[in-house]
Enzyme design. Sequence first.
Site, PDB file in Angstrom:
ATOM      1  N   LYS A 148       0.896  -1.264  -0.056  1.00 47.42           N
ATOM      2  CA  LYS A 148      -0.094   0.152  -0.018  1.00 47.42           C
ATOM      3  C   LYS A 148       0.751   1.220   0.269  1.00 47.42           C
ATOM      4  O   LYS A 148       0.545   2.312  -0.735  1.00 47.42           O
ATOM      5  CB  LYS A 148      -1.029  -0.032   1.229  1.00 47.42           C
ATOM      6  CG  LYS A 148      -0.202   0.078   2.571  1.00 47.42           C
ATOM      7  CD  LYS A 148      -0.784  -0.783   3.817  1.00 47.42           C
ATOM      8  CE  LYS A 148      -0.700  -2.288   3.002  1.00 47.42           C
ATOM      9  NZ  LYS A 148      -0.433  -3.232   4.196  1.00 47.42           N
ATOM     10  N   GLU A 205      -5.507  -5.790  -4.596  1.00 50.24           N
ATOM     11  CA  GLU A 205      -6.679  -6.129  -3.617  1.00 50.24           C
ATOM     12  C   GLU A 205      -6.166  -6.102  -2.190  1.00 50.24           C
ATOM     13  O   GLU A 205      -6.747  -5.826  -1.358  1.00 50.24           O
ATOM     14  CB  GLU A 205      -7.514  -7.628  -3.981  1.00 50.24           C
ATOM     15  CG  GLU A 205      -8.691  -7.660  -3.180  1.00 50.24           C
ATOM     16  CD  GLU A 205      -9.756  -6.707  -3.257  1.00 50.24           C
ATOM     17  OE1 GLU A 205     -10.577  -6.573  -4.192  1.00 50.24           O
ATOM     18  OE2 GLU A 205      -9.910  -6.120  -2.396  1.00 50.24           O
ATOM     19  N   VAL A 239      -5.539  -3.104   0.589  1.00 47.32           N
ATOM     20  CA  VAL A 239      -6.243  -2.205   1.242  1.00 47.32           C
ATOM     21  C   VAL A 239      -7.112  -3.079   2.181  1.00 47.32           C
ATOM     22  O   VAL A 239      -7.882  -4.120   1.581  1.00 47.32           O
ATOM     23  CB  VAL A 239      -7.106  -1.372   0.452  1.00 47.32           C
ATOM     24  CG1 VAL A 239      -8.131  -0.332   1.360  1.00 47.32           C
ATOM     25  CG2 VAL A 239      -6.484  -0.406  -0.346  1.00 47.32           C
ATOM     26  N   GLY A 265      -6.385  -6.124   3.556  1.00 46.78           N
ATOM     27  CA  GLY A 265      -5.867  -7.416   3.661  1.00 46.78           C
ATOM     28  C   GLY A 265      -6.829  -8.299   2.756  1.00 46.78           C
ATOM     29  O   GLY A 265      -6.982  -8.281   1.795  1.00 46.78           O
ATOM     30  N   ILE A 303     -10.278  -8.253   2.750  1.00 43.93           N
ATOM     31  CA  ILE A 303     -11.645  -7.759   2.385  1.00 43.93           C
ATOM     32  C   ILE A 303     -11.633  -7.140   0.962  1.00 43.93           C
ATOM     33  O   ILE A 303     -10.808  -6.536   0.556  1.00 43.93           O
ATOM     34  CB  ILE A 303     -12.091  -6.404   3.334  1.00 43.93           C
ATOM     35  CG1 ILE A 303     -11.922  -6.724   4.945  1.00 43.93           C
ATOM     36  CG2 ILE A 303     -13.318  -5.674   2.705  1.00 43.93           C
ATOM     37  CD1 ILE A 303     -12.148  -5.724   6.009  1.00 43.93           C
ATOM     38  N   GLU A 361       3.526  -4.108  13.485  1.00 36.32           N
ATOM     39  CA  GLU A 361       4.698  -4.165  12.604  1.00 36.32           C
ATOM     40  C   GLU A 361       5.819  -4.047  13.525  1.00 36.32           C
ATOM     41  O   GLU A 361       5.720  -3.516  14.748  1.00 36.32           O
ATOM     42  CB  GLU A 361       4.792  -3.099  11.546  1.00 36.32           C
ATOM     43  CG  GLU A 361       3.400  -2.977  10.726  1.00 36.32           C
ATOM     44  CD  GLU A 361       3.279  -4.158   9.694  1.00 36.32           C
ATOM     45  OE1 GLU A 361       4.437  -4.548   9.259  1.00 36.32           O
ATOM     46  OE2 GLU A 361       2.376  -4.439   9.340  1.00 36.32           O
ATOM     47  N   ASP A 405      -0.332   4.408   7.756  1.00 30.78           N
ATOM     48  CA  ASP A 405      -0.925   3.113   7.305  1.00 30.78           C
ATOM     49  C   ASP A 405      -2.122   3.197   6.710  1.00 30.78           C
ATOM     50  O   ASP A 405      -2.414   2.886   5.437  1.00 30.78           O
ATOM     51  CB  ASP A 405      -0.588   1.763   8.006  1.00 30.78           C
ATOM     52  CG  ASP A 405      -1.083   0.512   7.593  1.00 30.78           C
ATOM     53  OD1 ASP A 405      -0.041  -0.002   6.755  1.00 30.78           O
ATOM     54  OD2 ASP A 405      -2.227   0.186   7.939  1.00 30.78           O
ATOM     55  N   LYS A 452      -4.080   3.553   2.789  1.00 26.71           N
ATOM     56  CA  LYS A 452      -5.253   2.781   2.104  1.00 26.71           C
ATOM     57  C   LYS A 452      -6.125   3.673   1.726  1.00 26.71           C
ATOM     58  O   LYS A 452      -6.897   3.575   0.724  1.00 26.71           O
ATOM     59  CB  LYS A 452      -5.755   1.832   3.479  1.00 26.71           C
ATOM     60  CG  LYS A 452      -4.874   0.733   3.658  1.00 26.71           C
ATOM     61  CD  LYS A 452      -4.945  -0.087   4.844  1.00 26.71           C
ATOM     62  CE  LYS A 452      -3.939  -0.963   5.403  1.00 26.71           C
ATOM     63  NZ  LYS A 452      -3.679  -1.521   6.740  1.00 26.71           N
TER      64      LYS A 452
HETATM   65  N1  HSE Z   1      -0.109  -3.249   9.968  1.00 25.71           N
HETATM   66  C1  HSE Z   1      -1.545  -3.179   9.325  1.00 25.71           C
HETATM   67  C2  HSE Z   1      -2.596  -3.215  10.351  1.00 25.71           C
HETATM   68  C3  HSE Z   1      -1.748  -4.264   8.167  1.00 25.71           C
HETATM   69  O1  HSE Z   1      -2.296  -3.278  11.685  1.00 25.71           O
HETATM   70  O2  HSE Z   1      -3.664  -3.080  10.049  1.00 25.71           O
HETATM   71  C4  HSE Z   1      -0.810  -3.779   7.173  1.00 25.71           C
HETATM   72  O3  HSE Z   1      -1.360  -2.770   6.565  1.00 25.71           O
END
Ligand code: HSE
Length: 439
Positions: free
Chosen positions: A119, A143, A146, A148, A150, A204, A215, A219
């Site tokens: 992303k 896909e 954004v 994971g 879904i 992470e 993050d 998205k």
């Molecule tokens: N680290 C992200 C989260 C997942 O906690 O949703 C990957 O974007």
Amino acid sequence: MKDFNVAILGCGTVGGGVARIMSELQEEISNRASRKINLRKIVELTPDSAAKRFSLPTDLFYGHGKNLTGEEAEHYIKEVLEAEDIDLVVETIGGSNDYIENLAVKVCEAKKHLVTANKALLAERGKAIFDTAKTNDVTVGFEAAVCGAIPIIKTIKESFTGDSIISLSGIMNGTSNYILSMMQNEGMEFEEALKLAQENGYAETDPTLDINGYDAGHKLVILLKLAFGVDIAMDELSIGGIENISREDIEFAEEINCKIKLICYAKKIDGKIYATVCPMMVKNSNFLSGVKGVTNAVRVVNKYSGKHILLGAGAGSFETASSIVADIVFAAKYSERGQVSYDKQSLDFIDASHFEFPYIMTFETADVPGITGLVTTSVGHQNINIDTVSHNRHKKDRATFSIATMPCTMLQIEKTIAEITNNNPDLLLSTPKVIPILY
Ligand code: HSE
């Protein structure tokens, strides 16, 4: 139809999941694409551990299971790019830097379809990649980038094409949602909840982007392009994180029937777009308030078909990999017809200064008579309509109280705070917290 051959670059948590699913479901995915799909080769620096972790034969890996140096990996990547019989490359190396951008561009220049969960790469450097894919008649599948597992990308790209999206709101970062849920449900402080998220492998290694909203911002930037046809750079998006949310904020949210959630929000209004990522007080009547833990959810409101909610795993090895495999099947089935195309629109962005939202303003003051009156008078001077004023939460010689507003702009709020400070420089003991309310 001829076979469709795939190579994977990077066999970590997600790439390994892709390889495993492709091996287990080879017959099914080939049937779905109406042609045989083969996983041809994997480039991975430490193939032995990846092979063991995902039960993969070592001969799938370049170097036959022996660890590769950076130079050897480069050599094999070049081989993939030059291989005439590789149709699609899965990039699961990660990172958003010149090397990864160049690699993604080279994949498209080599006339191979590209699938990625990256992303940050697409949000920050997507233009060069999409443009090169278009020039070379190949698809970019994202896909997995954004939320994971879904299927929000395909839902917007394929299923909502007969409608017009009015607004998008969602919980798109599982780590921050886990932290907020633990603060809410287990009475934890922020630091304690973050530590638990790290121990459980949700955050992470460097959780900065999870916590500071970036993050989720990546998205939202991707979704804005698909949903509204607008390109927005990361630095144009207003992004806030959860690092300043305290137990006290969480407890107050309880009192007013809300949950604090990190929300990605976008709304089209009078031909303009308002978009933000920030913690919001989500009313318990809104579905998003009940989304707990690492789960992600996206709520889309369409002009004709109304409300839609997609809920599922936003991360995880096989969860994210399943979206990648779906993109592989899509590319094998539709090839260049699957290109990302969207109606480019020249919609203007409006920022919070001019977009009306209901807010909660929280003031910390000395615990003496008359202060609530002074503050609410300034609120009135800025023409802000008050919904409710909370009781005072007393702590030693300090008092904290909150005002819930009817929809107003951040400009009105900033002017209110300026007026309070100008009239009584010592009245506010800290900068007031301002959090939007999502009904
Ligand atoms: N680290 C992200 C989260 C997942 O906690 O949703 C990957 O974007």
